[in-house]
Design a protein around this motif. Structure first.
Motif, PDB file in Angstrom:
ATOM      1  N   SER A   1       0.712  -1.287  -0.030  1.00 51.60           N
ATOM      2  CA  SER A   1      -0.153  -0.023  -0.105  1.00 51.60           C
ATOM      3  C   SER A   1       0.870   1.406  -0.210  1.00 51.60           C
TER       4      SER A   1
ATOM      5  N   LEU B   1       2.247   1.470  -3.374  1.00 48.57           N
ATOM      6  CA  LEU B   1       1.309   1.953  -4.501  1.00 48.57           C
ATOM      7  C   LEU B   1       0.681   3.490  -4.023  1.00 48.57           C
ATOM      8  N   THR B   2       0.806   3.852  -2.912  1.00 46.39           N
ATOM      9  CA  THR B   2       0.175   5.230  -2.566  1.00 46.39           C
ATOM     10  C   THR B   2       1.509   6.052  -3.093  1.00 46.39           C
TER      11      THR B   2
ATOM     12  N   ILE C   1       4.017   0.662 -11.196  1.00 48.92           N
ATOM     13  CA  ILE C   1       2.502  -0.004 -10.728  1.00 48.92           C
ATOM     14  C   ILE C   1       2.354  -1.050 -11.316  1.00 48.92           C
TER      15      ILE C   1
ATOM     16  N   LEU D   1       1.780  -4.946  -9.559  1.00 48.73           N
ATOM     17  CA  LEU D   1       0.658  -5.611  -9.615  1.00 48.73           C
ATOM     18  C   LEU D   1       0.814  -7.030 -10.277  1.00 48.73           C
TER      19      LEU D   1
ATOM     20  N   PHE E   1      -3.830  -9.198  -4.501  1.00 45.74           N
ATOM     21  CA  PHE E   1      -4.623  -8.362  -4.840  1.00 45.74           C
ATOM     22  C   PHE E   1      -5.900  -8.759  -5.202  1.00 45.74           C
TER      23      PHE E   1
ATOM     24  N   ALA F   1      -6.863  -6.118 -10.167  1.00 43.72           N
ATOM     25  CA  ALA F   1      -5.270  -6.012 -10.817  1.00 43.72           C
ATOM     26  C   ALA F   1      -5.470  -6.175 -12.296  1.00 43.72           C
TER      27      ALA F   1
ATOM     28  N   SER G   1      -6.559  -3.242 -14.019  1.00 41.56           N
ATOM     29  CA  SER G   1      -5.496  -2.038 -13.933  1.00 41.56           C
ATOM     30  C   SER G   1      -4.340  -2.191 -14.766  1.00 41.56           C
TER      31      SER G   1
ATOM     32  N   LEU H   1      -6.651   4.448  -5.693  1.00 35.26           N
ATOM     33  CA  LEU H   1      -5.370   3.542  -5.152  1.00 35.26           C
ATOM     34  C   LEU H   1      -4.647   4.097  -3.843  1.00 35.26           C
TER      35      LEU H   1
ATOM     36  N   ALA I   1      -5.581   0.417  -1.751  1.00 35.80           N
ATOM     37  CA  ALA I   1      -5.279  -0.907  -2.611  1.00 35.80           C
ATOM     38  C   ALA I   1      -6.333  -2.058  -2.032  1.00 35.80           C
TER      39      ALA I   1
END
Lengths: 362, 362
Positions: free
Chosen positions: B21, B24-25, B67, B71, B78, B83, B86, B175, B179
């Motif tokens: 997270s 991804l953040t 990203i 993923l 996920f 996923a 995305s 996201l 996530a």
């Protein structure tokens, strides 16, 4: 004529003249045996036969190179005018005889490269596989090289009946056992010959230092294609042919120096697998550079198709890449050699004169 | 959104979900900052401006790749459908955005190669110096690449106003901090993430073993020009385009795997200068291979002159030589790597999670 090994005792007390006479006798004998064979070979085949050089011609080329090299390196013990004339005549024969086999090898090299680049074997497909220009470019190169070869063949045929060749043969006959030596040839062999062989090696080393060897030893530096050396400003506007010729020239000169050093070492009873190998590498360099020139010339043929020209461009670059690969091979091998060469000539002076080897002609 | 470093204590007890997270953040934040910049850059320049990618586009491409890679590699923690969707949308944006800068780089590469091959600088003369076809070939390549680039620019401009891009931006906004993780993400970070990163490295190693690395590490083997790999028989008659594409494909795949491994290691707090370097080498491989295709296509333009076609043939071979040089660089560097990579992932499990690095976008 004798090319029987000298006894160890005879060798240890031999004069420089003894050694050189023995070598020249052996090589001149080989020359006289190979000459009629070579003449027969050239006369017997039409200008377009596939396999040359035959054994006679190859042997003749080898002895001509060796006698010429010997007269150059150990020139100070021979009568000057005679040695100079002999070298001129030998060089004439060398250029004459080497031409036709040279075209045969160039043809094999270029058609082989084209076949490889346009091949569609599952295990070795080329970047020109199936290209419509490939058969046309092949036919063009084949036609032009066959023509060049036929012309070379005709001029050899003509000269083989010339008075000049008969005079050279007479000169070689006289050389058997009777080389015109100066007084200096009476000195002991090691004292006279080793310094002159060492000088040949020193010239080789010095010339190698002038080559961009560090750059050449780094692969894919673009030396054959993009980064040709500087052309002397006096030559005026730079075109590609001039630049390529100037770039290749010092390597062509190295080839001559390597051969001279090889032959000088042979006279001193040393052989060097390393020098033999470098000679081969520089031979590949020369042939690839010459082949590249042939392709560039063929590409200037009027009225060829763009597809043909495109394929010739690829083949030209391919041959310049071979030039670069040969320089790389040389650059990788060279650095280990100069001390080794010095080492051979630093051997105790009387050693290594134990035999006069059977004449080599390769 | 937070991309502040986690404290060592927090990191030691972090779950896989916390780590992912956090990454991804950070990356989604970078995406959202770079997107308007990139849109502004594309909108502000005409289709033929010289300098792309500008900073915004470059950053956006970097976050999109990271990203997507994350993923893929850590996909099991996920929600699958999310996923997958995305990744599809990110790949769409990547292909869209990468096209125009790709043409700009290809143009710089090919015109640079041509200028270098036809240059007449005293210190770097090329084998095409002064060739009449060089300016024509340059103009042809420039015209075709500018056209391709203008088309790419138009389609980017169009898609940047599309609902699809807005939906992707919304997806990235959600996201940040949220996530959609599965239960598996609750495990401790090293236990969950290290095996998945190790799997990415293992896939990389296994794929590398399939490449002709030993051959590639021997320079001047002709791998880029003459000895292309076998084409699967099912594809029928072999032409050069098919053979070249088949030969380059495993290297293109390697590039993807190297990037995935790089990004997976970043998540685990490791960076690898070696992998960064290999990524660069394979990037050069890809660009040279693509450039070679462009030249081959240009050479099929109707009604070009033989001189133009000849120059294009040389440039084509030159780019295939660059392909070969990149494989050589890869083959030389690779053998030392797999143990090193394994080594990083064999570190005591709690180490290396001490900080979440600031987002990289290169």
């Amino acid at each position: 004529m004798t090319d029987a090994p000298m006894t160890a005792q005879a060798a240890a007390t031999a004069t420089a003249g003894d050694i050189l006479s023995s070598h020249l006798t052996a090589q001149a004998g080989a020359f006289l045996r190979a000459l009629p064979l070579a003449v027969g070979e050239v006369g017997a085949r039409p200008g377009t036969a596939a396999v040359v050089p035959a054994a006679g011609t190859a042997d003749l080329l080898g002895t001509v190179r060796r006698i010429g090299g010997l007269l150059h390196t150990f020139g100070s013990v021979f009568e000057q005018a005679w040695a100079q004339e002999s070298r001129t005549e030998l060089r004439w024969l060398l250029n004459l005889l080497a031409l036709e086999p040279g075209y045969v090898r160039r043809s094999a090299r270029l058609l082989g490269a084209l076949d490889s680049l346009s091949g569609s074997d599952p295990d070795g497909t080329g970047m020109l596989a199936g290209h419509t220009g490939a058969p046309k470019a092949r036919a063009l190169l084949d036609r032009q090289l066959t023509l060049a070869r036929t012309r070379a063949h005709s001029s050899v045929l003509q000269e083989l009946r010339s008075a000049r060749l008969h005079a050279l043969a007479d000169r070689m006959t006289l050389l058997v056992g009777e080389a015109p030596l100066l007084e200096a040839a009476g000195g002991r062999a090691p004292a006279v010959l080793l310094p002159q062989a060492a000088a040949a090696v020193a010239v080789l080393s010095a010339s190698a230092q002038q080559l961009p060897l560090r750059r050449a030893a780094t692969p894919y530096g673009g030396d054959g294609l993009r980064r040709l050396g500087a052309v002397p400003a006096a030559r005026g506007a730079v075109d590609a042919d001039t630049a390529l010729a100037a770039d290749d020239a010092p390597w062509a000169r190295m080839r001559i120096l390597v051969k001279r050093a090889r032959y000088a070492l042979e006279v001193c009873g040393r052989t060097s697998a390393e020098l033999d190998e470098l000679d081969g590498v520089l031979g590949r360099h020369q042939e690839a550079a010459d082949a590249a020139v042939t392709v560039a010339t063929a590409a200037r043929t009027p009225r060829i198709t763009p597809a043909t020209a495109y394929v010739l461009g690829v083949v030209h670059a391919d041959q310049r890449l071979e030039v670069e690969a040969a320089r790389y091979a040389f650059g990788r091998r060279w650095p280990d050699l100069p001390p080794g060469l010095d080492g051979w000539l630093d051997l105790p002076a009387a050693e290594g004169w134990g035999h006069s080897p059977a004449p080599r002609t390769a």
